[in-house]
Design a protein around this motif. Structure first.
Motif, PDB file in Angstrom:
ATOM      1  N   PHE A  41      66.696  28.651  33.245  1.00 30.90           N
ATOM      2  CA  PHE A  41      66.586  28.664  34.735  1.00 30.90           C
ATOM      3  C   PHE A  41      65.191  28.886  35.012  1.00 30.90           C
ATOM      4  O   PHE A  41      64.502  28.115  36.058  1.00 30.90           O
ATOM      5  N   ILE A  42      64.730  29.900  34.583  1.00 33.27           N
ATOM      6  CA  ILE A  42      63.241  30.052  34.828  1.00 33.27           C
ATOM      7  C   ILE A  42      62.303  29.013  34.628  1.00 33.27           C
ATOM      8  O   ILE A  42      61.304  28.589  35.260  1.00 33.27           O
ATOM      9  N   PHE A 276      58.374  30.184  40.527  1.00 32.17           N
ATOM     10  CA  PHE A 276      59.150  30.447  39.253  1.00 32.17           C
ATOM     11  C   PHE A 276      58.158  30.176  38.168  1.00 32.17           C
ATOM     12  O   PHE A 276      58.230  30.887  37.059  1.00 32.17           O
ATOM     13  N   LEU A 277      57.137  29.488  38.340  1.00 32.35           N
ATOM     14  CA  LEU A 277      56.246  29.363  37.204  1.00 32.35           C
ATOM     15  C   LEU A 277      55.578  30.715  37.104  1.00 32.35           C
ATOM     16  O   LEU A 277      55.135  31.151  36.077  1.00 32.35           O
ATOM     17  N   LEU A 278      55.092  31.445  38.223  1.00 38.27           N
ATOM     18  CA  LEU A 278      54.683  32.783  38.174  1.00 38.27           C
ATOM     19  C   LEU A 278      55.565  33.856  37.397  1.00 38.27           C
ATOM     20  O   LEU A 278      55.447  34.678  36.669  1.00 38.27           O
ATOM     21  N   GLY A 279      57.123  33.769  37.506  1.00 38.32           N
ATOM     22  CA  GLY A 279      58.014  34.244  37.138  1.00 38.32           C
ATOM     23  C   GLY A 279      58.046  34.097  35.695  1.00 38.32           C
ATOM     24  O   GLY A 279      58.242  35.056  34.625  1.00 38.32           O
ATOM     25  N   LEU A 280      57.947  32.941  35.156  1.00 44.13           N
ATOM     26  CA  LEU A 280      57.977  32.314  33.795  1.00 44.13           C
ATOM     27  C   LEU A 280      56.534  33.135  33.025  1.00 44.13           C
ATOM     28  O   LEU A 280      56.738  33.781  31.913  1.00 44.13           O
ATOM     29  N   ILE A 281      55.610  33.322  33.782  1.00 45.36           N
ATOM     30  CA  ILE A 281      54.290  33.792  33.148  1.00 45.36           C
ATOM     31  C   ILE A 281      54.565  35.103  32.792  1.00 45.36           C
ATOM     32  O   ILE A 281      54.169  35.852  31.766  1.00 45.36           O
ATOM     33  N   LEU A 282      55.328  36.083  34.047  1.00 46.15           N
ATOM     34  CA  LEU A 282      55.550  37.411  33.802  1.00 46.15           C
ATOM     35  C   LEU A 282      56.523  37.635  32.679  1.00 46.15           C
ATOM     36  O   LEU A 282      56.431  38.669  32.051  1.00 46.15           O
ATOM     37  N   LEU A 488      65.020  36.116  40.259  1.00 44.53           N
ATOM     38  CA  LEU A 488      65.178  34.951  40.373  1.00 44.53           C
ATOM     39  C   LEU A 488      66.255  34.076  39.671  1.00 44.53           C
ATOM     40  O   LEU A 488      66.325  33.115  40.158  1.00 44.53           O
ATOM     41  N   PHE A 489      66.628  34.511  38.675  1.00 50.76           N
ATOM     42  CA  PHE A 489      67.851  33.868  37.931  1.00 50.76           C
ATOM     43  C   PHE A 489      68.908  34.001  38.784  1.00 50.76           C
ATOM     44  O   PHE A 489      69.904  32.951  38.716  1.00 50.76           O
ATOM     45  N   GLY A 490      69.426  35.249  39.332  1.00 49.48           N
ATOM     46  CA  GLY A 490      70.387  35.273  39.940  1.00 49.48           C
ATOM     47  C   GLY A 490      70.369  34.428  41.306  1.00 49.48           C
ATOM     48  O   GLY A 490      71.579  33.747  41.705  1.00 49.48           O
TER      49      GLY A 490
END
Length: 651
Positions: A41-42, A276-282, A488-490
């Motif tokens: 999902f991320i 979400f791309l920032l979340g993926l990087i994190l 983010l996933f939730g």
């Protein structure tokens, strides 16, 4: 006995044992499925940004203005790194020093007092840390440096706060690594005439270095994944500090960007995908940190099991072959650090003069220290270690004391039992308390069966293989994943795709996924600590594997299992980011009991009052105190259960 186990009942038992094993395997696979779901999902929501945004400019440009179509995340990524670096400059020496004091210097009675205090420190919710930073650290910096930071919001404020938050992780893991060093090392060194400090610095610390490095790496992961505390004190401006080491500059981190912008973004837009791309990087960064920490721990274990202890002791205690080079490097580092710090307050020329003076002073002190007695040198170092511990305990006492004292004017029965009024600026917090308790209960219902049964499978039924390794790696990765990623996933999967909306159920599922690794690992450790003789005695009486596991081993490990469950639920009670995206609303004037209704929650309510509610300060402090009492009571209960369990089960 042999006839009974070999008869028809034994065959039936073997079938039921296999059924239990495969059922537990299916439940354990949930950890792998959760990790896959979070990753899918991320990453899936990041594809739009990856296809529409120039990734080179995304990572290198410093201008983040989504409203104008500018997605330069360089300043945001840099802000995360700078804040984390500043936190580690403070947390590493204080944390490692405190761990050395607790492991090598403090008497056993003092050690038994300090360890629960440090664990209590770890239980303080991040939003309470952020509130303390907002009300104490930020004003203090504004008073101390009015010309550099008139408001107090700065990179420095965030680094100080994150440094304190990373201390419990660094201290606990470093102490475990130091205590794992064989006692024979210390005895041999002392027998050779070394002082306690020489033994500690030249023998124990080098032998435990892999574990200490693992603690530091996990502390970095704790700092870089923090959301609420950072968001409340940095100023949240996507800027590159000028000069780069200007610790008084506003910054913005990845986590604060996600928390600030995600609630208002249009779902499916490029801006939404960029977040979400920032979340993926994190997520990738924290994954790398977790893998490096795991490798460090494995290296420490392999090192402790390899070779002759005497030869390793001689090698660790050997003479330093390059003292001049090491001293030159240390002095140069000190000079550069002092020069960069002084540039913030004075011209380059004066800063260089001060740096040279400090370097000369450091060199003189080093020369003098070699000529002072070994006993006096030990006293100096032990004093520094004691000061490190006192600093940690002092911060906890000051923070709790400040909250308790300033909460008293607003704390009353009406405040606990009334509903909010005037947009939360007055009235009580009854719905927030009830909502927090409902989140804890719902999270427990979902997470405890899955976590305890998965831990049971890993401890009692699993064999080394690809499946077990996949489950274990999934648990470790989930354990290191920041709470904002679960948020983010939730939001994307549970709230939007499943259609649960902002609701109690969505929040409980998200929190349950987040705390599962804690419950699984503590259950597994508790079961592994039950002696094998207990199982063999049960088998000798004719019991099946299933009966032995659930009727003998699990009850024997109940204390440890309950401890892990309470610690996990205590963490869930203090989380803000996941419920902000999935479950919480700002105001409720009546309590809804449906699982699809949203709830008020103390962490989110405290954040709202501190940053946007304009409520009376005493009301903010009272809200923080109630949240602190709920969470720390759970941690104290876990410590009591663990202590009684250890006293009862003296294997």
């Amino acid at each position: 006995m042999f006839t009974y186990r070999g008869g028809p009942k034994a065959v039936a038992g073997s079938y039921s044992d296999k059924a239990v094993k495969y059922t537990l395997m299916a439940i354990a696979f949930a950890a792998v499925l959760i990790l896959i779901a979070v990753t899918v999902f991320i990453a899936g929501n990041s594809f739009t940004a990856i296809s529409e945004i120039d990734l080179v400019r995304f990572f290198t440009d410093a201008e983040w203005k989504p409203s104008d179509g500018l997605y330069g995340a360089g300043s945001i990524i840099l802000g995360s790194l700078l804040v984390t670096l500043g936190a580690m400059v403070f947390a590493i020496p204080v944390g490692v020093g405190s761990a050395i004091f607790m492991s090598e210097v403090a008497p056993e009675k003092v050690r038994n007092i300090l360890r629960p205090v440090i664990e209590l420190f770890a239980g303080v919710p991040s939003v309470v840390f952020g509130f303390f930073g907002l009300m104490v650290i930020v004003p203090a910096l504004a008073d101390l440096f009015p010309d550099q930071t008139p408001t107090g919001f700065s990179w420095l404020a965030a680094s100080i706060l994150l440094g304190f938050m990373a201390l419990p992780t660094i201290i606990s893991i470093s102490q475990d690594a130091l205590e794992a060093v064989p006692r024979s090392y210390r005895e041999a060194s002392l027998a050779m005439g070394s002082t306690r400090w020489e033994t500690t610095s030249k023998i124990v610390v080098p032998a435990a270095m892999s574990g200490i490095l693992s603690a530091i790496i996990l502390g970095i992961g704790r700092a870089i994944g923090e959301t609420m505390a950072v968001m409340m004190v940095t100023g949240n401006a996507a800027l590159v500090p000028e000069p780069l080491w200007n610790v008084f500059s506003f910054v913005r981190t990845i986590t604060s960007t996600l928390a600030l912008e995600m609630p208002e973004v249009v779902v499916g837009s490029t801006h939404y995908s960029a977040l979400f791309l920032l979340g993926l990087i994190l997520m990738i960064v924290t994954l790398c940190i977790s893998l490096v920490a795991k490798h460090a721990v494995r290296a420490m274990v392999e090192k402790s099991c390899r070779g002759d202890s005497t030869s390793r002791l001689v090698k660790l205690a050997g003479e330093d072959r390059m003292p001049f080079l090491k001293n030159a490097v240390c002095i140069s580092f000190v000079a550069v650090a002092v020069c960069m710090a002084c540039v913030l307050f004075m011209p380059w020329g004066q800063a260089a003069i001060v740096a040279v003076a400090v370097a000369v002073f450091t060199f003189v002190i080093g020369c003098v220290s070699r000529r002072i007695s070994r006993v006096f040198r030990q006293r100096i170092m032990h004093t520094f270690l004691l000061a490190s511990v006192l600093l940690c305990v002092g911060v906890l006492v000051i923070m709790i004391g400040d909250i308790v004292i300033k909460a008293m004017p607003a704390l009353s029965l009406d405040f606990i039992t009334d509903f909010p009024s005037d947009a939360g600026r007055s009235g009580g917090i009854c719905p927030a308390i009830i909502g927090t308790l409902k989140l804890i209960a719902g999270t427990a219902v979902i997470s405890l069966p899955i976590g305890i049964l998965t831990g049971t499978y890993l401890a009692e039924y699993s064999k080394r293989g690809r499946f077990t390794c996949a489950v274990e790696y999934s648990i470790e990765i989930l354990n290191g994943t920041p709470s904002i990623v679960f948020a983010l996933f939730g939001l994307s999967a549970i709230v939007t795709i499943l259609g649960l909306g902002i609701s109690l159920l969505a929040g409980c599922i998200t929190l349950a996924f987040m705390i599962l690794p804690v419950i699984i690992k503590t259950t597994e450790d508790a079961l592994m600590n039950v002696p094998r003789e207990v199982r063999e005695a049960s088998y000798a009486l004719g019991a099946s594997k299933r009966h032995t596991t659930f009727m003998v081993v699990l009850p024997a490990a109940l204390g440890g299992i309950l401890t892990g469950a309470i610690l996990g639920l205590g963490r869930a009670a203090g989380e803000t980011a996941p419920i902000m995206f999935t479950a919480a609303v700002l105001m409720q004037y009546k309590v809804g009991w449906g699982v699809l209704d949203p709830v008020m929650a103390l962490p989110y309510h405290l954040y709202y009052l501190a940053t946007e509610g304009a409520a009376d300060p005493s009301m903010q402090y009272a809200t923080a105190l109630v949240l602190l009492v709920i969470v720390l009571s759970m941690f104290l209960l876990a410590n009591v259960i663990r202590k009684r369990s250890n006293e009862k089960n003296r294997w």
